[in-house]
Design a protein around this motif. Structure first.
Motif, PDB file in Angstrom:
ATOM      1  N   UNK A 112       0.835  -1.192   0.000  1.00 28.17           N
ATOM      2  CA  UNK A 112       0.000   0.000   0.000  1.00 28.17           C
ATOM      3  C   UNK A 112       0.871   1.244   0.000  1.00 28.17           C
ATOM      4  N   UNK A 113       0.297   2.302  -0.496  1.00 26.80           N
ATOM      5  CA  UNK A 113       0.937   3.622  -0.413  1.00 26.80           C
ATOM      6  C   UNK A 113      -0.207   4.626  -0.260  1.00 26.80           C
ATOM      7  N   UNK A 114      -0.794   4.656   0.914  1.00 34.38           N
ATOM      8  CA  UNK A 114      -2.089   5.317   1.108  1.00 34.38           C
ATOM      9  C   UNK A 114      -2.126   6.812   0.801  1.00 34.38           C
ATOM     10  N   UNK A 115      -1.095   7.529   1.053  1.00 35.31           N
ATOM     11  CA  UNK A 115      -1.122   8.969   0.814  1.00 35.31           C
ATOM     12  C   UNK A 115      -0.086   9.382  -0.219  1.00 35.31           C
ATOM     13  N   UNK A 116       0.396   8.419  -0.949  1.00 39.67           N
ATOM     14  CA  UNK A 116       1.376   8.741  -1.972  1.00 39.67           C
ATOM     15  C   UNK A 116       2.739   9.095  -1.423  1.00 39.67           C
ATOM     16  N   UNK A 117       2.959   8.810  -0.141  1.00 41.17           N
ATOM     17  CA  UNK A 117       4.283   9.107   0.417  1.00 41.17           C
ATOM     18  C   UNK A 117       4.962   7.791   0.776  1.00 41.17           C
ATOM     19  N   UNK A 118       4.895   7.355   2.048  1.00 43.05           N
ATOM     20  CA  UNK A 118       5.526   6.105   2.438  1.00 43.05           C
ATOM     21  C   UNK A 118       4.697   4.929   1.940  1.00 43.05           C
ATOM     22  N   UNK A 119       5.329   3.763   1.927  1.00 39.10           N
ATOM     23  CA  UNK A 119       4.653   2.547   1.495  1.00 39.10           C
ATOM     24  C   UNK A 119       4.899   1.444   2.517  1.00 39.10           C
ATOM     25  N   UNK A 120       3.969   0.513   2.590  1.00 39.10           N
ATOM     26  CA  UNK A 120       4.157  -0.675   3.419  1.00 39.10           C
ATOM     27  C   UNK A 120       3.997  -1.919   2.556  1.00 39.10           C
ATOM     28  N   UNK A 121       4.775  -2.929   2.896  1.00 39.29           N
ATOM     29  CA  UNK A 121       4.675  -4.239   2.256  1.00 39.29           C
ATOM     30  C   UNK A 121       4.396  -5.247   3.352  1.00 39.29           C
ATOM     31  N   UNK A 122       3.269  -5.921   3.260  1.00 38.40           N
ATOM     32  CA  UNK A 122       2.893  -6.911   4.265  1.00 38.40           C
ATOM     33  C   UNK A 122       2.943  -8.303   3.661  1.00 38.40           C
ATOM     34  N   UNK A 123       3.488  -9.216   4.419  1.00 40.80           N
ATOM     35  CA  UNK A 123       3.473 -10.623   4.036  1.00 40.80           C
ATOM     36  C   UNK A 123       2.694 -11.381   5.104  1.00 40.80           C
ATOM     37  N   UNK A 124       1.646 -12.036   4.698  1.00 41.54           N
ATOM     38  CA  UNK A 124       0.838 -12.824   5.630  1.00 41.54           C
ATOM     39  C   UNK A 124       1.269 -14.285   5.590  1.00 41.54           C
ATOM     40  N   UNK A 125       1.133 -14.933   6.724  1.00 45.51           N
ATOM     41  CA  UNK A 125       1.422 -16.384   6.820  1.00 45.51           C
ATOM     42  C   UNK A 125       2.775 -16.693   6.163  1.00 45.51           C
ATOM     43  N   UNK A 126       3.812 -16.076   6.695  1.00 49.45           N
ATOM     44  CA  UNK A 126       5.129 -16.205   6.072  1.00 49.45           C
ATOM     45  C   UNK A 126       5.566 -17.657   5.928  1.00 49.45           C
ATOM     46  N   UNK A 127       6.331 -17.899   4.878  1.00 50.22           N
ATOM     47  CA  UNK A 127       6.898 -19.211   4.577  1.00 50.22           C
ATOM     48  C   UNK A 127       8.412 -19.060   4.509  1.00 50.22           C
ATOM     49  N   UNK A 128       9.123 -20.176   4.658  1.00 51.49           N
ATOM     50  CA  UNK A 128      10.577 -20.101   4.628  1.00 51.49           C
ATOM     51  C   UNK A 128      11.079 -19.561   3.302  1.00 51.49           C
ATOM     52  N   UNK A 129      10.355 -19.803   2.236  1.00 53.86           N
ATOM     53  CA  UNK A 129      10.739 -19.294   0.924  1.00 53.86           C
ATOM     54  C   UNK A 129      10.626 -17.791   0.792  1.00 53.86           C
ATOM     55  N   UNK A 130       9.998 -17.157   1.777  1.00 51.30           N
ATOM     56  CA  UNK A 130       9.903 -15.688   1.756  1.00 51.30           C
ATOM     57  C   UNK A 130      11.179 -15.032   2.263  1.00 51.30           C
ATOM     58  N   UNK A 131      12.079 -15.814   2.826  1.00 52.45           N
ATOM     59  CA  UNK A 131      13.333 -15.263   3.333  1.00 52.45           C
ATOM     60  C   UNK A 131      14.116 -14.623   2.191  1.00 52.45           C
ATOM     61  N   UNK A 132      14.400 -13.362   2.329  1.00 55.87           N
ATOM     62  CA  UNK A 132      15.057 -12.591   1.269  1.00 55.87           C
ATOM     63  C   UNK A 132      15.311 -11.181   1.773  1.00 55.87           C
ATOM     64  N   UNK A 133      16.001 -10.398   0.946  1.00 53.83           N
ATOM     65  CA  UNK A 133      16.129  -8.959   1.183  1.00 53.83           C
ATOM     66  C   UNK A 133      15.039  -8.273   0.385  1.00 53.83           C
ATOM     67  N   UNK A 134      14.278  -7.426   1.031  1.00 50.05           N
ATOM     68  CA  UNK A 134      13.221  -6.667   0.359  1.00 50.05           C
ATOM     69  C   UNK A 134      13.705  -5.231   0.192  1.00 50.05           C
ATOM     70  N   UNK A 135      13.847  -4.856  -1.058  1.00 55.02           N
ATOM     71  CA  UNK A 135      14.403  -3.544  -1.398  1.00 55.02           C
ATOM     72  C   UNK A 135      13.311  -2.604  -1.873  1.00 55.02           C
ATOM     73  N   UNK A 136      13.402  -1.381  -1.439  1.00 57.04           N
ATOM     74  CA  UNK A 136      12.504  -0.335  -1.890  1.00 57.04           C
ATOM     75  C   UNK A 136      13.326   0.668  -2.706  1.00 57.04           C
ATOM     76  N   UNK A 137      12.727   1.215  -3.729  1.00 54.18           N
ATOM     77  CA  UNK A 137      13.408   2.212  -4.547  1.00 54.18           C
ATOM     78  C   UNK A 137      12.410   3.278  -4.962  1.00 54.18           C
ATOM     79  N   UNK A 138      12.914   4.452  -5.293  1.00 51.88           N
ATOM     80  CA  UNK A 138      12.015   5.508  -5.736  1.00 51.88           C
ATOM     81  C   UNK A 138      12.628   6.265  -6.905  1.00 51.88           C
ATOM     82  N   UNK A 139      11.771   6.976  -7.615  1.00 48.15           N
ATOM     83  CA  UNK A 139      12.237   7.801  -8.725  1.00 48.15           C
ATOM     84  C   UNK A 139      11.220   8.884  -9.015  1.00 48.15           C
ATOM     85  N   UNK A 140      11.686   9.918  -9.715  1.00 48.17           N
ATOM     86  CA  UNK A 140      10.794  10.941 -10.227  1.00 48.17           C
ATOM     87  C   UNK A 140      10.078  10.379 -11.441  1.00 48.17           C
ATOM     88  N   UNK A 141       8.869  10.771 -11.637  1.00 42.64           N
ATOM     89  CA  UNK A 141       8.070  10.238 -12.733  1.00 42.64           C
ATOM     90  C   UNK A 141       8.715  10.516 -14.078  1.00 42.64           C
TER      91      UNK A 141
END
Lengths: 115, 116
Positions: free
Chosen positions: B68-97
């Motif tokens: 989600x990015x509810x107000x167009x500023x910060x964002x959240x990433x939710x993972x439900x019922x995590x599995x071992x295969x979800x183990x990883x680095x989660x990277x966020x990036x941004x850019x100007x349009x």
């Protein structure tokens, strides 16, 4: 779909020497951008250099330069006067110029620098 | 300019738990991307936003993942019922349009997820 291939998983260079990292890509687009990113052990992705496909002149940033061969779809990175701080993973990445484009990465190459 | 900020840096969780990560992009950037990177691999695209609109989702993003990015500023990433295969680095990036494609993306330091 665009693909980016980095076939060398590891390379090693002597400090102060020059090393070239290879990258090839596949696309049907004519206008796009290519990038090299560095990822040190801190895992922060740092942009090293970029190339615009419509420019024939190879990009250069200080000790870093590229050899862009559009017809061959090749985009190699040359690091001159290698320093210990250059040791990292290096990723080649592609992005076409469309409004909804995203960055596609290769698998990366681990560069070690020998003192 | 404080760059792209991600929180937490590390997260250890047990299989089946839910986790949420936060990303704060560079303030004037209206595009925000999430990538996942496993050890020895390049980052793989998950999803991206322009302002508050989620414009594209990868097939890698299963139903257990939501962003989600509810107000167009910060964002959240939710993972439900995590599995071992979800183990990883989660990277966020941004850019100007308008200039993002040309200048590339600016990345945060990532959130390293370990699912036990």
């Amino acid at each position: 779909a665009q693909t980016v291939t980095q076939s060398q998983p590891e390379m090693s260079v002597q400090e102060a020497e020059t090393v070239t990292l290879s990258c090839t890509y596949d696309t049907s687009e004519s206008d796009y951008y290519l990038f090299w990113y560095k990822q040190p052990p801190s895992r922060q992705m740092i942009l090293v250099i970029r190339q615009e496909a419509y420019k024939q002149q190879n990009a250069t940033e200080n000790r870093f330069s590229v050899n862009f061969q559009k017809a061959a779809k090749s985009f190699s990175l040359k690091i001159s006067d290698s320093q210990l701080g250059d040791a990292a993973m290096y990723f080649c990445a592609y992005r076409h110029t469309g409004a909804n484009s995203k960055l596609t990465f290769g698998k990366g190459i681990t560069l070690s620098v020998r003192p | 300019d404080t760059g792209v900020s991600q929180d937490p840096r590390h997260k250890i969780t047990k299989r089946g738990q839910n986790v949420t990560f936060r990303c704060d992009p560079i303030s004037e950037h209206n595009r925000l991307y999430w990538y996942r990177q496993t050890l020895g691999q390049g980052p793989e695209f998950l999803t991206y936003f322009q302002n508050e609109a989620q414009l594209e989702k990868s097939r890698l993003l299963s139903d257990r993942f939501s962003a989600e990015r509810p107000k167009g500023s910060f964002s959240t990433l939710e993972i439900q019922r995590t599995e071992q295969g979800d183990s990883a680095m989660y990277l966020c990036a941004s850019s100007l349009d308008a200039t993002g494609a040309k200048k590339g993306l600016f990345f945060g330091s990532g959130t390293q997820l370990s699912v036990l």
